[in-house]
Design a protein around this motif. Structure first.
Motif, PDB file in Angstrom:
ATOM      1  N   SER A  54       0.829  -1.205   0.000  1.00 10.48           N
ATOM      2  CA  SER A  54       0.000   0.000   0.000  1.00 10.48           C
ATOM      3  C   SER A  54       0.865   1.258   0.000  1.00 10.48           C
ATOM      4  CB  SER A  54      -0.930  -0.014   1.214  1.00 10.48           C
ATOM      5  OG  SER A  54      -1.769  -1.145   1.204  1.00 10.48           O
ATOM      6  N   LYS A  55       1.877   1.267   0.832  1.00  5.52           N
ATOM      7  CA  LYS A  55       2.773   2.429   0.893  1.00  5.52           C
ATOM      8  C   LYS A  55       3.470   2.647  -0.445  1.00  5.52           C
ATOM      9  CE  LYS A  55       5.533   2.835   4.372  1.00  5.52           C
ATOM     10  NZ  LYS A  55       6.503   2.487   5.453  1.00  5.52           N
ATOM     11  N   TYR A  56       3.927   1.560  -1.052  1.00 10.66           N
ATOM     12  CA  TYR A  56       4.641   1.685  -2.326  1.00 10.66           C
ATOM     13  C   TYR A  56       3.706   2.147  -3.439  1.00 10.66           C
ATOM     14  CZ  TYR A  56       7.733   0.514  -6.224  1.00 10.66           C
ATOM     15  OH  TYR A  56       8.508   0.573  -7.360  1.00 10.66           O
ATOM     16  N   LEU A  57       2.494   1.623  -3.466  1.00 11.21           N
ATOM     17  CA  LEU A  57       1.534   2.061  -4.478  1.00 11.21           C
ATOM     18  C   LEU A  57       1.218   3.551  -4.316  1.00 11.21           C
ATOM     19  CD1 LEU A  57      -0.898  -0.986  -4.479  1.00 11.21           C
ATOM     20  CD2 LEU A  57       0.497  -0.210  -6.410  1.00 11.21           C
ATOM     21  N   SER A  58       1.139   4.013  -3.082  1.00 14.40           N
ATOM     22  CA  SER A  58       0.926   5.441  -2.850  1.00 14.40           C
ATOM     23  C   SER A  58       2.081   6.257  -3.414  1.00 14.40           C
ATOM     24  CB  SER A  58       0.761   5.711  -1.352  1.00 14.40           C
ATOM     25  OG  SER A  58       0.546   7.087  -1.108  1.00 14.40           O
ATOM     26  N   GLN A  59       3.300   5.752  -3.228  1.00 10.70           N
ATOM     27  CA  GLN A  59       4.476   6.431  -3.790  1.00 10.70           C
ATOM     28  C   GLN A  59       4.417   6.482  -5.311  1.00 10.70           C
ATOM     29  OE1 GLN A  59       7.976   4.452  -2.241  1.00 10.70           O
ATOM     30  NE2 GLN A  59       7.300   4.704  -0.122  1.00 10.70           N
ATOM     31  N   LEU A  60       3.782   5.478  -5.914  1.00  9.39           N
ATOM     32  CA  LEU A  60       3.649   5.434  -7.372  1.00  9.39           C
ATOM     33  C   LEU A  60       2.479   6.281  -7.878  1.00  9.39           C
ATOM     34  CD1 LEU A  60       4.274   1.618  -8.074  1.00  9.39           C
ATOM     35  CD2 LEU A  60       5.901   3.509  -8.319  1.00  9.39           C
ATOM     36  N   GLY A  61       1.722   6.857  -6.945  1.00  4.74           N
ATOM     37  CA  GLY A  61       0.642   7.749  -7.332  1.00  4.74           C
ATOM     38  C   GLY A  61      -0.750   7.158  -7.280  1.00  4.74           C
ATOM     39  N   TYR A  62      -0.897   5.955  -6.735  1.00  8.71           N
ATOM     40  CA  TYR A  62      -2.208   5.325  -6.647  1.00  8.71           C
ATOM     41  C   TYR A  62      -2.980   5.832  -5.427  1.00  8.71           C
ATOM     42  CZ  TYR A  62      -1.067   1.691 -10.104  1.00  8.71           C
ATOM     43  OH  TYR A  62      -0.734   1.004 -11.253  1.00  8.71           O
ATOM     44  N   ASP A  63      -4.248   6.196  -5.622  1.00  9.88           N
ATOM     45  CA  ASP A  63      -5.166   6.306  -4.496  1.00  9.88           C
ATOM     46  C   ASP A  63      -5.483   4.893  -4.029  1.00  9.88           C
ATOM     47  OD1 ASP A  63      -5.279   9.085  -4.633  1.00  9.88           O
ATOM     48  OD2 ASP A  63      -6.990   9.064  -6.012  1.00  9.88           O
ATOM     49  N   LEU A  64      -5.830   4.765  -2.750  1.00  8.55           N
ATOM     50  CA  LEU A  64      -5.937   3.428  -2.168  1.00  8.55           C
ATOM     51  C   LEU A  64      -7.280   3.187  -1.502  1.00  8.55           C
ATOM     52  CD1 LEU A  64      -2.451   3.297  -0.391  1.00  8.55           C
ATOM     53  CD2 LEU A  64      -3.035   2.201  -2.559  1.00  8.55           C
ATOM     54  N   GLU A 117       0.910   7.374   6.613  1.00  4.98           N
ATOM     55  CA  GLU A 117       2.192   7.210   5.923  1.00  4.98           C
ATOM     56  C   GLU A 117       2.061   7.321   4.402  1.00  4.98           C
ATOM     57  OE1 GLU A 117       4.947   4.224   7.251  1.00  4.98           O
ATOM     58  OE2 GLU A 117       3.692   3.770   8.994  1.00  4.98           O
ATOM     59  N   CYS A 118       0.847   7.518   3.915  1.00  8.89           N
ATOM     60  CA  CYS A 118       0.624   7.591   2.475  1.00  8.89           C
ATOM     61  C   CYS A 118       0.392   9.036   2.039  1.00  8.89           C
ATOM     62  CB  CYS A 118      -0.576   6.731   2.077  1.00  8.89           C
ATOM     63  SG  CYS A 118      -0.314   4.961   2.335  1.00  8.89           S
ATOM     64  N   SER A 119       0.856   9.349   0.839  1.00 10.81           N
ATOM     65  CA  SER A 119       0.741  10.719   0.324  1.00 10.81           C
ATOM     66  C   SER A 119      -0.466  10.900  -0.591  1.00 10.81           C
ATOM     67  CB  SER A 119       2.017  11.090  -0.440  1.00 10.81           C
ATOM     68  OG  SER A 119       2.263  10.166  -1.490  1.00 10.81           O
ATOM     69  N   THR A 120      -1.160   9.817  -0.898  1.00 15.65           N
ATOM     70  CA  THR A 120      -2.332   9.884  -1.768  1.00 15.65           C
ATOM     71  C   THR A 120      -3.595   9.616  -0.943  1.00 15.65           C
ATOM     72  OG1 THR A 120      -1.963   7.565  -2.352  1.00 15.65           O
ATOM     73  CG2 THR A 120      -1.107   9.237  -3.872  1.00 15.65           C
ATOM     74  N   LYS A 121      -4.733   9.694  -1.593  1.00 18.89           N
ATOM     75  CA  LYS A 121      -6.008   9.481  -0.909  1.00 18.89           C
ATOM     76  C   LYS A 121      -6.146   8.021  -0.485  1.00 18.89           C
ATOM     77  CE  LYS A 121     -11.017   9.945  -1.557  1.00 18.89           C
ATOM     78  NZ  LYS A 121     -12.097  10.311  -2.518  1.00 18.89           N
ATOM     79  N   VAL A 122      -6.573   7.796   0.756  1.00 16.67           N
ATOM     80  CA  VAL A 122      -6.719   6.448   1.296  1.00 16.67           C
ATOM     81  C   VAL A 122      -8.115   6.289   1.904  1.00 16.67           C
ATOM     82  CG1 VAL A 122      -5.873   4.736   2.938  1.00 16.67           C
ATOM     83  CG2 VAL A 122      -4.258   6.281   1.800  1.00 16.67           C
ATOM     84  N   GLU A 123      -8.874   5.326   1.397  1.00 13.99           N
ATOM     85  CA  GLU A 123     -10.163   4.967   1.973  1.00 13.99           C
ATOM     86  C   GLU A 123      -9.997   3.699   2.799  1.00 13.99           C
ATOM     87  OE1 GLU A 123     -14.671   3.490   0.631  1.00 13.99           O
ATOM     88  OE2 GLU A 123     -13.283   4.283  -0.873  1.00 13.99           O
ATOM     89  N   ILE A 124     -10.413   3.759   4.045  1.00 12.88           N
ATOM     90  CA  ILE A 124     -10.275   2.630   4.962  1.00 12.88           C
ATOM     91  C   ILE A 124     -11.594   1.867   5.049  1.00 12.88           C
ATOM     92  CG2 ILE A 124      -9.998   2.001   7.391  1.00 12.88           C
ATOM     93  CD1 ILE A 124      -7.988   4.295   7.626  1.00 12.88           C
ATOM     94  N   ILE A 125     -11.518   0.543   4.896  1.00 12.54           N
ATOM     95  CA  ILE A 125     -12.686  -0.316   5.062  1.00 12.54           C
ATOM     96  C   ILE A 125     -12.316  -1.424   6.041  1.00 12.54           C
ATOM     97  CG2 ILE A 125     -14.302  -1.890   3.942  1.00 12.54           C
ATOM     98  CD1 ILE A 125     -13.984  -0.316   1.379  1.00 12.54           C
ATOM     99  N   VAL A 126     -13.033  -1.483   7.150  1.00  8.14           N
ATOM    100  CA  VAL A 126     -12.765  -2.487   8.178  1.00  8.14           C
ATOM    101  C   VAL A 126     -13.749  -3.642   8.009  1.00  8.14           C
ATOM    102  CG1 VAL A 126     -12.610  -2.932  10.649  1.00  8.14           C
ATOM    103  CG2 VAL A 126     -11.912  -0.708   9.739  1.00  8.14           C
ATOM    104  N   LEU A 127     -13.226  -4.794   7.576  1.00 14.56           N
ATOM    105  CA  LEU A 127     -14.056  -5.975   7.339  1.00 14.56           C
ATOM    106  C   LEU A 127     -13.258  -7.237   7.599  1.00 14.56           C
ATOM    107  CD1 LEU A 127     -15.950  -5.205   3.985  1.00 14.56           C
ATOM    108  CD2 LEU A 127     -16.996  -5.452   6.238  1.00 14.56           C
ATOM    109  N   ASP A 128     -13.932  -8.268   8.043  1.00 16.56           N
ATOM    110  CA  ASP A 128     -13.350  -9.603   8.150  1.00 16.56           C
ATOM    111  C   ASP A 128     -13.742 -10.372   6.895  1.00 16.56           C
ATOM    112  OD1 ASP A 128     -12.577 -12.182   8.678  1.00 16.56           O
ATOM    113  OD2 ASP A 128     -13.602 -12.331  10.613  1.00 16.56           O
ATOM    114  N   LEU A 129     -12.796 -10.572   5.998  1.00 19.27           N
ATOM    115  CA  LEU A 129     -13.096 -11.192   4.710  1.00 19.27           C
ATOM    116  C   LEU A 129     -13.168 -12.714   4.769  1.00 19.27           C
ATOM    117  CD1 LEU A 129     -11.028  -8.938   2.278  1.00 19.27           C
ATOM    118  CD2 LEU A 129     -13.446  -8.785   2.901  1.00 19.27           C
ATOM    119  N   SER A 130     -13.009 -13.291   5.953  1.00 22.38           N
ATOM    120  CA  SER A 130     -13.258 -14.726   6.077  1.00 22.38           C
ATOM    121  C   SER A 130     -14.754 -15.007   6.138  1.00 22.38           C
ATOM    122  CB  SER A 130     -12.572 -15.294   7.326  1.00 22.38           C
ATOM    123  OG  SER A 130     -13.162 -14.787   8.509  1.00 22.38           O
ATOM    124  N   ILE A 131     -15.557 -13.945   6.227  1.00 17.51           N
ATOM    125  CA  ILE A 131     -17.014 -14.045   6.202  1.00 17.51           C
ATOM    126  C   ILE A 131     -17.482 -13.703   4.791  1.00 17.51           C
ATOM    127  CG2 ILE A 131     -19.175 -13.166   7.167  1.00 17.51           C
ATOM    128  CD1 ILE A 131     -17.540 -12.444   9.703  1.00 17.51           C
TER     129      ILE A 131
END
Length: 252
Positions: free
Chosen positions: A17-27, A43-57
């Motif tokens: 995620s950090k590296y993709l932000s450095q490459l210019g990706y929003d996350l 720690e990211c310089s681009t836009k970051v959307e946080i989604i809290v989920l348990d993907l084992s469900i």
């Protein structure tokens, strides 16, 4: 450009995620621990959307897709996963099933749904995180090894379908050996050989998948394991892996 990263709260996913932000990706970053995702966002310089989920469900996986499907995501990284150590008949069935749901079912669903979208646009990248374990049988971590084998073969098969269709959509599978992450602490094991840093593996993987590399194996030791898996009989590999797993546990 926008990327979706699951399992982004630590280790390889965090560093990807950090590296993709450095490459210019929003996350769009997904994990169960909101505090770790908040730290990542800082720690990211681009836009970051946080989604809290348990993907084992399973329902949460569909919920995630529904929430982000209209955002024209350029890259999907299926990194969420975990392992369980122990004899097959000794590990908890509920834990095994949770691992299968996360390592296989959630990855399968997200890969299929986003692949359909990307094929309509004729662009996009999917990076599935497997393991060098996906090429061999793994006594004492049998279910984990089996889940990673699924990830490897699924990705390779999809790649060839895309190639035959001359699609511009790319799909890759990352197959690292030992990596210095919290994954090892959760298993209660340690490695005799020095593990690769998750930062190195993350950057290596993204650079390779953007270039269209199908099976991505960082590090010399993992490449050697892959070579041996092609030429050494499975019965020998099973014996060696059993001894290696025991030595990991005993060295803790």
């Amino acid at each position: 450009m926008k990327a979706l990263v699951t399992g982004a709260s630590s280790g390889i996913g965090y560093n990807m995620s950090k590296y993709l932000s450095q490459l210019g990706y929003d996350l769009i970053v997904v994990a169960r621990r909101s505090d770790c995702l908040e730290n990542l966002k800082k720690e990211c310089s681009t836009k970051v959307e946080i989604i809290v989920l348990d993907l084992s469900i399973k329902d949460n996986v569909y919920q995630l897709y529904s929430r982000v499907k209209n955002q024209n995501i350029d890259m999907v990284i299926n990194n969420a996963g975990f392992g369980v150590f122990g004899k097959f008949d000794h590990t908890e069935l509920s834990r095994d099933l949770s691992m299968i749901n996360l390592n296989i079912v959630s990855l399968h669903i997200l890969t299929k749904l986003f692949l359909k979208d990307m094929k309509k646009r004729n662009s996009g990248v999917i990076l599935n995180v497997g393991s060098i374990a996906g090429f061999t049988p793994g006594p004492l971590m049998s279910t984990y090894y089996a889940t990673k084998s699924y990830v490897v073969r699924l990705t390779q098969s999809i790649y060839y379908e895309l190639k035959k269709e001359k699609s511009k959509v790319k799909i890759s599978v990352l197959c690292p050996g030992p990596v210095d992450t919290q994954f090892n602490d959760a298993l209660g094991i340690s490695f005799r050989l020095p593990p690769l840093s998750s930062d190195y593996v993350a950057k290596y993987a993204i650079n390779k998948c953007l270039k269209g590399k199908v099976v991505i194996i960082p590090g010399i030791s993992a490449k050697i394991v892959r070579l041996f898996s092609k030429i050494i009989p499975d019965i020998v590999i099973m014996k060696v892996n059993y001894i290696i797993q025991l030595s990991k546990k005993r060295s803790c």
